[in-house]
Design an enzyme around this catalytic site. Structure first.
Site, PDB file in Angstrom:
ATOM      1  N   CYS A   7       0.873  -1.178   0.000  1.00 19.30           N
ATOM      2  CA  CYS A   7       0.000   0.000   0.000  1.00 19.30           C
ATOM      3  C   CYS A   7       0.901   1.217   0.000  1.00 19.30           C
ATOM      4  O   CYS A   7       1.465   1.578   1.038  1.00 19.30           O
ATOM      5  CB  CYS A   7      -0.895  -0.022   1.232  1.00 19.30           C
ATOM      6  SG  CYS A   7      -1.931   1.429   1.346  1.00 19.30           S
ATOM      7  N   LEU A   8       1.082   1.807  -1.161  1.00 21.02           N
ATOM      8  CA  LEU A   8       1.970   2.972  -1.278  1.00 21.02           C
ATOM      9  C   LEU A   8       1.338   3.893  -2.312  1.00 21.02           C
ATOM     10  O   LEU A   8       1.006   3.449  -3.410  1.00 21.02           O
ATOM     11  CB  LEU A   8       3.365   2.487  -1.720  1.00 21.02           C
ATOM     12  CG  LEU A   8       4.481   3.515  -1.743  1.00 21.02           C
ATOM     13  CD1 LEU A   8       4.716   4.067  -0.348  1.00 21.02           C
ATOM     14  CD2 LEU A   8       5.766   2.889  -2.240  1.00 21.02           C
TER      15      LEU A   8
END
Lengths: 153, 600
Positions: A88-89
């Site tokens: 999750c970036l």
């Protein structure tokens, strides 16, 4: 028949090989130049220090107009990385910009290891453990343990 | 003029007319040229009027010819553009090294038609930024966030960068895109399209012959039409003359090409092996390269180097060592895996033991169930029912498994007793829950934290054997269990068979008795009905047979009594049959449940 490899990918690959980023290595597959095997060292001073994490990276057809797809292959205890290794970036999703490159993205991932963000979690259980003040030492201990168990050279 | 190739003559004429083919993109140039020709014609016509009638005709002829040449040039140029599609300037091979600052951040190539965003001063190729913003289309023109700094920006009508950037990037030297075919030209990037369209000898153009519509390389155009069949002298393959040269250079397996390095002529088909294995002039790395020697030498001099290079001498040994190391590493991995499995089994056994130890009553029950384990147990801790430790003596040693939640029982320890050691002093006093008494003989005790997930160090020999012992016990128990269950099943089957046989016999008897009862009841019935008939017949002569009357009624009453008795017997029989049936049902049900259990 596949389209020829864009010059940009050739250039990025060449530069990754000729002047690699310290602590990061990426090499394309022989049969598919869009598929990379990546090794990222855990940043010093973090609970992932000493670990070497392997990732897979794929450049889709419309790269650089859309972000590369990256996934952790090594198991890792991190609030922003789930059990399947998905990351999750923001820069891998909405905040992607074509001016970013493979090397900058890998640096971002290394930075994410150094500074986990439990407020925007992907792995709820880990994030809960990480966020609760009294549990944090426990979470960091687990992360160290996992690094020792799974991310050994 | 006739000897020179047509493209050069037309060029000469067009430059006479003031036409400059460079410095403009080809399409716009073509349009400009066509538009500008009519005024020229008019001017020359008016000049011819002044000069006089006779020269007027010559001038006209000249003018008409010039126009025709121009039209020819333009049409041939358009045709050559069809034959040579527009070049992708991003795929070119740049000869001059260029600065990172001249590179578009999106395509990583020198800028092509660069634009600057007024909001943040970042530059991009026009195509790149349009493509980036394609998803965020707005009717007011392309807009979005700057890819470099995320400032909201848009592409205005005056967004082109200053001319200097365009000139710098257009002046970069590139190799001709036909360099693989043999063109050695290096031209400026801004002129490379014109180079291919007009000058490059390895670009295609139409064949010069009037009746031939095929295309030919520009350098071969002067030799007339080459589109006739020939066959290759080396491989006997037939082809057109025009494609013979390419065939020789690339395909023909039987043609010899001279190696650039060793000047030796090599067959095309052997080219790979030559460059890889035999060419004496090619530069190869030292055999000890993997171990640190970075020198390269020609193949012919490789032996000289190998004699002096320490790495090369050590290479065979080092390779063998490396191989052995790899093998050993693999073997070690297998061993680690095995150890993990054993540890898992050991822990499982340990948890089983410690859960049984929680409750002393259960330990007592276990004794009967696990004869191997508790064959010679010395149980202590009968005081207050609190069991401190379970001691199992074996031939090698005795050890104690404390429960995992040993925090409340500090006397969790492993007691190691050599065979023949005196047991009674050790176990005579009941151990109180609390610190271990100090008078326990030290040499026989050893603290060992069993709650730790890791086994004791393998160096202490005897501690490996308890593990093995436990595992073997576990295995033998499992065998015992399976034997027992088999025996049980057998017994059960035999029993149910017996019950079935018994049942069958009983049922036969019952049915035989029922038949007998039925016969009896029929006889009784017949007797009663005969009696009744006799009574009816004798109704009239009752007076006459007055003495016989009472005796007849007596018989009827007796008949009724017998009937009642028989019916009671029949009902009793029925009841017996029901009971037998029920018994059979029960055995059936038990058989079913037995089956279910074995399945489970």
């Amino acid at each position: 028949m596949t389209a020829p490899l864009p010059k940009r990918i050739i250039k990025e690959t060449e530069r990754l090989q000729s002047e690699p980023v310290p602590g990061i290595s990426a090499s394309p597959h022989d049969d598919n130049a869009r598929y990379f095997d990546v090794m990222v060292e855990g940043p010093g001073g973090s609970c992932y220090e000493g670990g070497v994490f392997s990732l897979e990276l794929f450049l889709p057809d419309d790269y650089p107009m859309c972000p590369p797809r990256i996934r952790f292959l090594t198991r890792i205890y991190h609030p922003n990385i789930d059990r399947l290794g998905r990351i999750c970036l923001d820069v891998l999703k909405n905040n992607w910009s074509p001016a970013l490159q493979i090397r900058t993205i890998l640096l971002s991932i290394q930075a994410l290891l150094g500074a986990p963000n439990p407020d925007d979690p992907l792995n709820e259980a880990v994030a809960k453990q990480w966020k609760a003040r009294e549990n944090q030492p426990e979470a960091i201990k687990t992360a160290r343990e996992w690094t020792r168990l799974y991310a050994n050279k | 003029m006739s000897g020179s190739p047509p493209w050069s003559s037309s060029r000469w004429h067009s430059s006479q007319a003031g036409f400059v083919p460079h410095h403009a993109t080809s399409n716009s140039t073509g349009r400009l040229e066509v538009a500008s020709s009519p005024p020229d014609v008019q001017r020359s016509l008016s000049a011819a009027n002044i000069a006089g009638h006779s020269s007027l005709r010559g001038m006209r002829r000249l003018e008409a010819r010039r126009q025709m040449e121009e039209a020819n040039f333009l049409s041939s140029k358009a045709r050559s553009q069809n034959l040579n599609p527009p070049i992708d300037l991003r795929m070119l091979d740049y000869v001059t090294a260029y600065d990172d600052n001249l590179m578009c951040p999106i395509c990583r190539c020198p800028f092509l038609d660069p634009v600057v965003l007024a909001e943040c001063d970042h530059c991009f190729c026009r195509d790149c930024i349009r493509q980036t913003w394609a998803s965020t289309y707005s009717p007011l023109g392309p807009r979005g966030d700057c890819p470099s700094c995320r400032t909201p920006a848009k592409l205005g009508p005056r967004s082109a960068t200053s001319k200097i950037l365009v000139n710098i990037t257009d002046d970069l030297l590139v190799r001709c895109p036909k360099s693989e075919d043999g063109c050695k030209a290096q031209v400026k990037r801004g002129e490379v399209q014109d180079h291919v369209n007009i000058y490059c000898g390895y670009a295609y153009m139409e064949c010069t012959a009037d009746d031939c519509e095929l295309h030919v390389l520009r350098k071969d155009a002067a030799e007339g039409c080459l589109h006739f069949g020939v066959s290759c002298l080396d491989c006997r393959q037939s082809m057109q003359k025009a494609s013979l040269e390419t065939h020789w250079r690339v395909q023909c397996p039987d043609r010899k090409v001279s190696c650039e390095l060793c000047k030796e002529a090599v067959f095309n088909r052997e080219w790979d092996t030559h460059s890889r294995e035999t060419c004496p002039a090619i530069s190869i790395p030292c055999p000890g390269k993997v171990f640190g020697c970075n020198s390269r030498s020609k193949r012919s001099q490789a032996d000289v180097h190998a004699k002096s290079c320490t790495f090369a001498k050590l290479t065979p040994m080092l390779t063998a060592m490396q191989q052995r190391m790899d093998e050993q590493e693999a073997a070690q991995k297998v061993m680690v895996r095995k150890l993990e499995v054993l540890e898992g089994g050991f822990q499982a056994v340990q948890t089983i033991l410690s859960t049984k130890q929680e409750d002393p009553d259960q330990v007592g029950a276990d004794e009967s169930r696990i004869p191997l384990l508790t064959g010679r147990p010395h149980q202590r801790g009968d005081s207050g029912g609190m069991l401190d430790a379970m001691v199992v003596e074996t031939d090698v040693g005795a050890f104690v498994f404390p429960p995992p939640s040993s925090s409340s029982r500090p006397s969790s320890e492993l007691v190691h007793v050599r065979a023949g050691a005196s047991l009674p002093p050790l176990y005579s006093a009941p151990m109180a829950p609390g610190p271990r008494p100090a008078d326990l003989p030290e040499p026989f005790t050893m603290d060992f934290d069993m709650a730790s997930p890791f086994p004791p160090p393998a160096a202490n020999g005897p501690y490996i054997s308890p593990l093995h012992h436990l595992l073997s016990m576990h295995e033998s128990l499992r065998d015992e269990m399976s034997r027992m269950s088999a025996a049980l099943q057998e017994l059960d089957g035999r029993q149910s068979m017996q019950a079935l046989n018994e049942n069958l016999r009983t049922r036969e008897e019952i049915s035989y008795m029922a038949a007998q009862v039925a016969g009896l009841s029929r006889q009784v019935h017949w007797l009663t009905s005969a009696q009744l008939q006799r009574q009816q017949h004798g109704g009239a002569g009752r007076q006459a047979a007055g003495a016989a009357g009472p005796s007849g009624s007596d018989i009827a009453g007796a008949g009724a009594g017998v009937e009642a008795a028989v019916s009671t017997a029949a009902s009793a029989l029925r009841g017996a049959a029901r009971i037998v049936n029920a018994g059979q049902g029960m055995t059936m049900r038990r058989g079913l449940s037995e089956e279910g259990r074995t399945k489970l």
